[in-house]
Design an enzyme around this catalytic site. Structure first.
Site, PDB file in Angstrom:
ATOM      1  N   GLU A 107       0.821  -1.220   0.000  1.00 17.80           N
ATOM      2  CA  GLU A 107       0.000   0.000   0.000  1.00 17.80           C
ATOM      3  C   GLU A 107       0.849   1.262   0.000  1.00 17.80           C
ATOM      4  OE1 GLU A 107      -0.650  -2.668   1.785  1.00 17.80           O
ATOM      5  OE2 GLU A 107      -2.634  -3.262   1.061  1.00 17.80           O
TER       6      GLU A 107
ATOM      7  N   HIS B 292     -10.756  -4.475   9.266  1.00 18.06           N
ATOM      8  CA  HIS B 292     -11.364  -4.366   7.931  1.00 18.06           C
ATOM      9  C   HIS B 292     -12.656  -3.550   7.988  1.00 18.06           C
ATOM     10  CE1 HIS B 292      -8.533  -7.326   6.508  1.00 18.06           C
ATOM     11  NE2 HIS B 292      -9.113  -7.416   5.329  1.00 18.06           N
TER      12      HIS B 292
END
Ligand SMILES: Cc1ncc(C[n+]2csc(CCOP(=O)(O)OP(=O)(O)O)c2C)c(N)n1
Length: 762
Positions: free
Chosen positions: A498, A567
């Site tokens: 990322e 998440h």
């Protein structure tokens, strides 16, 4: 199966994996050898020496300024950083002369030398017309204008360090963030390792644009333990870049990783202490089957550095990048001038390195090769000293920026309203995805896809990448079909990196591309905190508006699906706190399309938040490819007169349902959807507050410290007199998203919470 991949079979054949060998210190030619081999001219040799002297003298100026012993700037107080690179001049000058003037570099907190060298080298290669454009009003012979341009370069560099308006970055960047985009200097970086993925992104952009240029990241040994640097090495070496386009021809990234190994981080040593390899060049072997063409080079020998850089740049231009060069060098001073160095190294060690001083050695070489006499070297040194002193004196007296301009350059005003002709031609590789309206309606997900499709058709600079976005279409299928339409050059899978995803986007945006990148879950944005918060957000401002960072980070929020603590987070408040970013969160299919198109056309870095809860919601979405929704415009989604719900994201739908519920009691609730947090439309909010006098602010953010508090602070400041009751907040509970569905239901705000909050003040 994707055509470029083979059929994966189990293969457990007994074998040994070889990591090959990496050459070290192979260069042994003298200047005389290089002259007779015509690898260098006498003039170029003098320029190498002159540029090293300019760098050294510039750095000596900082040292003297700190102790008040620089007479040309008497009375001027220098208050910036003092990470001088004295001792490392051969790396900066050899590094910049080994590449072309229009190649790109990124540098570090110890980057004055790289910055000075890149400019000097570029100026020497400019034609007269370019020089005159750079120095409007300059008069005299061409030689005099070159002189003036060099002096102006030192002046602008010093002015930047001194925080002046005439500095390269208008005093917004300073010593550790100096950049000069006009000569391909994409910025020094105060985040150790921060410039490496930016250069990697620039290299990717060079490859995409087929511009024949090379990108170089100068970074220290310390940086090569940093995660994002290791991600960059992996990024640059990906098979899909090196082998994909033609089976027998590599088309790898034109990227040179240069390790300026001065053998110390701040004080920690890579060799024998904080790393497990004697030579950091070994890192190359960990990421590339061909060791990236790695070399270890004597970084005290400017000719050795120049030669290795020339070889690496040529390989890059042949498509055989990336390359990695480890330059062994030394900094004579401490990490900064406040570091006395005595805790971690000896005088004996320092003097051994000073014995191989790059300027001393090369001065002798120049004399030995009859390029200059000793007197000639002395005259050159005196000329450099005088020129630097004039430039520094002028910089010390230059104008400070106006304090009225403290916010100037935070955001770019530019958009891609007009796409340059060369980027309007878009090729459809196979077929476009078909996006069908049912009863005139689209899902939120398809609205996003339609926006991407239209913008990619409109502008070839728009590229899409992220984890699993190609064949698979992304974890939530938003990009499904774009690969088939635009091919792997414009739509590609990335490693699970990322930080590199976001930082490479910064680098490619600096070169004019308009990346739209996907973060599968917003939680993972924390892996790219530096890329988003320190790089994307800051470069337009820190460069004095020389860099445009047109990039969109699409981040998907997973809350409400029972995916637990890592998440499910709604993190936009964190990013809204960082100046320089736009943060938007559409909650309807129409807004999703209109705002994504605006985001792609805008020149600012945009965090574009999407909710997985909303992906399948449906609504009417205009088909017009020119339909966009401007940022900073909240929308009243339901009119009312008794109470205002000020919301964004999925909370909009809870608030609308709560309004239905309240209507049963005759209460008319108004629902304002902010749509964008930055820029924020307080006018629409205040209008509603003045009408109703009662306010509930809601979102799915964890309540404490969220942007809801900011809205409330603004309301009480600007419309205190209009309030009939204390403002209510409806957010997620102050805890971690739980897996259990009953607990998650208790964690997230609900329609009931909105109704209760409203009733409490009605
Ligand atoms: C991410 C990050 N961590 C720590 C620091 C503090 N810091 C600044 S320079 C430095 C040492 C860097 O070493 P190296 O990369 O070898 O470069 P050098 O200073 O030797 O030129 C450290 C730890 C920082 N600026 N950024």
């Amino acid at each position: 199966m994707p055509a470029h991949l083979n059929n994966l079979r189990p293969d457990f054949t007994k074998r040994k994996i070889s990591c090959g060998s990496i050459p070290a210190y192979q260069f042994s030619a003298t200047l005389a050898d290089e002259l007779s081999a015509k690898h260098i001219t006498k003039r170029e040799a003098v320029e190498l020496l002159e540029d090293m002297l300019i760098v050294r003298e510039f750095e000596e100026m900082i040292v003297k300024l700190r102790s008040g012993a620089y007479p040309s700037c008497a009375g001027f107080e220098y208050r910036g950083p003092t990470h001088v690179s004295i001792g490392q001049e051969a790396c900066s000058v050899g590094g910049c002369t080994g590449i072309a003037a229009d190649d790109y570099i990124t540098s570090t907190h110890r980057g004055h030398g790289d910055s000075v060298a890149k400019g000097c080298v570029a100026i020497r290669k400019m034609d007269a017309a370019t020089l005159r454009a750079r120095l409007p009003g300059a008069t005299g012979t061409t030689a005099e204008i070159y002189e003036a341009a060099l002096e102006d370069h030192i002046f602008r560099t010093a002015a930047e360090l001194f925080g002046k308006e005439e500095g390269y970055c208008k005093g917004r960047g300073g010593s550790m963030h100096i950049a000069d985009f006009s000569v391909g200097h994409l910025g020094a970086n105060a985040i150790v390792g921060g410039g490496v993925p930016i250069a990697t992104g620039a290299a990717w952009a060079c490859r995409y644009l087929r511009n024949g240029r090379v990108a170089v990241s100068f970074a220290g040994d310390g940086a090569y333990s940093n995660g994002v640097v290791l991600e960059s090495l992996n990024w640059a070496a990906q098979y899909q870049f090196t082998n994909l386009l033609a089976k027998d021809h590599r088309f790898g990234l034109p990227m040179i990783f240069v390790i300026q190994n001065n053998h110390y981080g701040m004080t920690g040593r890579a060799d024998n202490e904080v790393a497990g390899v004697e030579f950091l060049a070994r890192r190359a072997a960990g990421f590339d089957d061909h060791n990236m063409h790695a070399e270890v080079v004597n970084g005290m020998d400017v000719l050795a550095v120049r030669e290795a850089m020339q070889r690496a740049a040529a390989l890059c231009r042949e498509g055989r990048g990336p390359c990695l060069l480890e330059l062994s060098t030394y900094r004579y001073y401490g990490h900064s001038l406040s570091d006395p160095r005595n805790e971690y190294r000896t005088k004996d060690e320092e003097s051994a390195w000073k014995d191989v001083d790059p300027i001393k050695q090369f001065s002798e070489a120049v004399i030995a090769a009859n390029v200059l006499t000793r007197k000639g070297v002395e005259a050159l040194t005196a000329k450099v000293e005088a020129r630097n002193a004039r430039a520094a004196a002028r910089a010390s007296k230059a104008m400070d920026p106006s304090t009225d301009d403290v916010l100037k350059h935070l955001y770019s005003d530019l958009t891609s309203a007009v796409v340059p002709a060369e980027f309007q031609k878009v090729e459809i590789v196979k077929e476009k995805p078909v996006i069908t309206r049912t009863n005139g309606q689209l899902t939120y997900k398809d609205a996003l896809k339609e926006a991407l499709l239209e913008e990619m058709l409109r502008d070839n600079r728009v590229v899409v990448y992220g984890e699993d976005v190609a064949e698979y279409g992304g974890a939530f299928k938003v990009t499904k079909g774009l690969l088939e339409a635009f091919g792997r050059e414009r739509v590609f899978n990335t490693p699970i990196s990322e930080a590199a995803i976001c930082s490479t986007a910064v680098g490619s945006a600096m070169l004019g591309l308009r990346p739209v990148i996907e973060l599968m879950y917003m939680d993972f944005s924390l892996m790219s905190g530096d890329a988003i918060g320190n790089q994307a957000a800051k470069w337009h401002y820190m460069s004095g508006a020389k860099a445009e960072i047109a990039m969109v980070i699409r981040a998907s929020v997973g809350g409400g699906k029972g995916y637990g603590g890592q998440h499910s987070q709604t993190l936009e408040s964190i990013f809204a706190h960082i100046p320089g970013l736009y943060v938007v969160y559409p909650a309807t299919p129409r807004d999703a399309k209109g705002m994504l198109k605006t985001a792609i056309r805008d020149n600012n870095p945009i965090l574009f938040v999407e909710s997985q809860l909303l992906y399948m919601t449906k609504g009417e979405v205009p088909e017009d490819p020119e339909f966009t929704i401007p940022f900073g415009l909240a929308e009243v989604k339901r009119e009312g007169k008794d109470i205002s719900f000020i919301v964004w994201g999925p909370a909009l739908h809870d608030a609308l349902k709560a309004a239905d519920e309240l209507a049963k009691d005759g209460v008319q609730a108004e629902v304002v959807d902010l749509r964008s947090l930055v820029p924020l439309d307080m006018q629409t909010v205040l209008r509603s507050v003045r009408k109703t006098g009662k306010v509930v602010v809601g979102s799915q953010c964890v309540t404490t410290g969220s942007f809801m508090g900011e809205i409330i602070a603004n309301i009480q400041h600007d419309a205190f007199d209009a309030l009939d009751a204390p403002i209510q907040r409806v957010g997620a509970r102050d805890t971690i998203a739980p897996q259990s569905s009953v607990l998650e239901a208790a964690f997230l705000p609900t329609v009931k919470d909105f109704v209760a909050a409203a009733r409490a003040i009605l």
